[in-house]
Design a protein around this motif. Sequence first.
Motif, PDB file in Angstrom:
ATOM      1  N   ARG A   1     -26.061  -7.736  24.376  1.00 25.48           N
ATOM      2  CA  ARG A   1     -27.309  -7.781  23.918  1.00 25.48           C
ATOM      3  C   ARG A   1     -28.356  -7.547  25.190  1.00 25.48           C
ATOM      4  O   ARG A   1     -27.935  -7.963  26.289  1.00 25.48           O
ATOM      5  N   LYS A   2     -29.459  -6.699  24.992  1.00 31.59           N
ATOM      6  CA  LYS A   2     -30.489  -6.645  25.885  1.00 31.59           C
ATOM      7  C   LYS A   2     -30.111  -5.849  27.155  1.00 31.59           C
ATOM      8  O   LYS A   2     -30.460  -5.921  28.421  1.00 31.59           O
TER       9      LYS A   2
ATOM     10  N   GLN B   1     -30.401  -2.740  29.501  1.00 30.12           N
ATOM     11  CA  GLN B   1     -31.474  -1.876  29.771  1.00 30.12           C
ATOM     12  C   GLN B   1     -31.141  -0.858  30.784  1.00 30.12           C
ATOM     13  O   GLN B   1     -30.314  -1.518  31.937  1.00 30.12           O
TER      14      GLN B   1
ATOM     15  N   ASP C   1     -27.760  -8.618  28.854  1.00 26.55           N
ATOM     16  CA  ASP C   1     -28.741  -8.980  29.809  1.00 26.55           C
ATOM     17  C   ASP C   1     -28.612  -8.327  31.125  1.00 26.55           C
ATOM     18  O   ASP C   1     -28.886  -8.865  32.079  1.00 26.55           O
TER      19      ASP C   1
ATOM     20  N   HIS D   1     -38.056   1.354  26.884  1.00 30.77           N
ATOM     21  CA  HIS D   1     -37.028   0.874  26.018  1.00 30.77           C
ATOM     22  C   HIS D   1     -36.592   1.752  24.978  1.00 30.77           C
ATOM     23  O   HIS D   1     -35.691   1.683  24.616  1.00 30.77           O
TER      24      HIS D   1
END
Length: 165
Positions: A32-33, A35, A55, A9
Motif C-alpha cells: 500500500r501507498k 509513491q 509506504d 499521484h
Amino acid sequence: MIFLKSIYHLNCFIKKLIFLLCYGKKSFQIGRKLQFRKGFSLVIEKPGKVIIGNDCFFNNYCSVAAKNKILIGNGTIFGENVKIYDHNHKFNRFDIPIKNQGFSTGSVEIGNHCWIGSNVTILKGAKIGDNCVIGAGCVVNQDVPSGTILKPSSTIWEKIKIIPK
C-alpha cells in the motif's frame, strides 16, 4: 502545490497499473501507498521479481532493474537518481564481446525504514538491513548491517545513535 501533488499521484497510479499489467503479480508485488515521482523506471526480465513493501517513496529518476530478485522493505525512501540492479555483465572472456557474455545475478534486499540518498547505486548481492541511511553517492555491493549510516566515498560505517524522545 496541491495540483502538482494530484498530478504526481495520478501519474503514479497509472504507471503502477501499467507495471502490473506488463509484469503480472508474480513478478511485481507492491504494498500500500507506494509513491514515485517522474522518471521512475522498472524493468523486470524473466524470471526476475520485484517486491516493494508498504509506504515506500521513490524520488525523481529512480530505476529498478531485475533479472533475479529485488526486495524492498516497508517505509523505505529513495532520493533522486537511485539505481538498483540485481545483475551485472559477465566480462571474463576476451574472445567474446562483453555484451554477448551474458549476466551474473544475485538478489538485492533493502530493509524496512531505510533512507537511500540521491545518486546511490545498489548492486547485486547487496543486503541492506533495517533502519539504515545510505549517504548520497554511495555504491553498495555488500551487506550493510541494520542501524548503519554508510558515508559516501569511504567504507566507514557508524551505528545510528537512537535519540530518546
